[in-house]
Design a protein around this motif. Sequence first.
Motif, short mmCIF file in Angstrom:
data_model
loop_
_atom_site.label_atom_id
_atom_site.label_comp_id
_atom_site.label_asym_id
_atom_site.label_seq_id
_atom_site.Cartn_x
_atom_site.Cartn_y
_atom_site.Cartn_z
N LYS A 77 -120.88 77.61 25.27
CA LYS A 77 -120.50 78.47 24.16
C LYS A 77 -121.64 79.42 23.79
O LYS A 77 -121.43 80.61 23.56
CB LYS A 77 -120.13 77.61 22.96
N ILE A 78 -122.87 78.91 23.77
CA ILE A 78 -124.03 79.74 23.45
C ILE A 78 -124.22 80.82 24.51
O ILE A 78 -124.49 81.98 24.18
CB ILE A 78 -125.28 78.87 23.28
N VAL A 124 -121.95 82.21 26.46
CA VAL A 124 -120.89 83.22 26.32
C VAL A 124 -121.18 84.14 25.15
O VAL A 124 -121.05 85.37 25.25
CB VAL A 124 -119.51 82.54 26.17
N LEU A 125 -121.60 83.56 24.02
CA LEU A 125 -121.92 84.39 22.86
C LEU A 125 -123.10 85.32 23.13
O LEU A 125 -123.14 86.45 22.66
CB LEU A 125 -122.22 83.50 21.65
N LYS A 126 -124.08 84.83 23.90
CA LYS A 126 -125.22 85.69 24.25
C LYS A 126 -124.77 86.88 25.09
O LYS A 126 -125.25 87.99 24.90
CB LYS A 126 -126.27 84.88 25.00
N LEU A 139 -121.75 88.21 25.08
CA LEU A 139 -120.95 89.09 24.23
C LEU A 139 -121.82 89.88 23.26
O LEU A 139 -121.47 90.99 22.87
CB LEU A 139 -119.91 88.29 23.45
N ALA A 140 -122.95 89.30 22.86
CA ALA A 140 -123.81 89.94 21.86
C ALA A 140 -124.90 90.81 22.48
O ALA A 140 -125.79 91.26 21.78
CB ALA A 140 -124.45 88.86 21.00
N TYR A 170 -126.02 87.02 12.38
CA TYR A 170 -124.61 86.87 12.76
C TYR A 170 -124.48 86.02 14.03
O TYR A 170 -123.60 85.17 14.14
CB TYR A 170 -123.98 88.25 12.98
N PHE A 171 -125.38 86.23 14.98
CA PHE A 171 -125.37 85.46 16.22
C PHE A 171 -125.51 83.97 15.94
O PHE A 171 -124.75 83.14 16.47
CB PHE A 171 -126.47 85.96 17.15
N ARG A 188 -122.41 82.47 14.43
CA ARG A 188 -121.36 82.25 15.42
C ARG A 188 -121.61 80.98 16.24
O ARG A 188 -120.68 80.28 16.62
CB ARG A 188 -121.27 83.44 16.38
N ILE A 189 -122.87 80.68 16.52
CA ILE A 189 -123.21 79.46 17.26
C ILE A 189 -122.83 78.23 16.46
O ILE A 189 -122.28 77.26 16.97
CB ILE A 189 -124.70 79.44 17.64
#
Length: 74
Positions: free
Chosen positions: A51-52, A54-56, A58-59, A67-68, A71-72
């Motif tokens: 998950k981390i 994927v968020l990295k 996307l960000a 915000y990052f 989201r985590i």
Amino acid sequence: MWDEWVDIAMNSKVDEIIKFARNQNKNYRDGITNSGIYNIRTSVLEGINNKIKVLKRLAYGYTDLDYFFLRIRN
């Protein structure tokens, strides 16, 4: 239970077992005891790490770290 195991190993009079018990008690005690207390497996940790990642991805390019991290946590 951990302290009992260490006591038994230290009183075993076998040099290899004593050396192993000292090493485990000094370096790995927290990890071993926490794995027994908190029933979290590697599959859960792999999911969190994925998950981390994927968020990295996307960000990429964003500068708002607050915000990052929010989201985590969600």
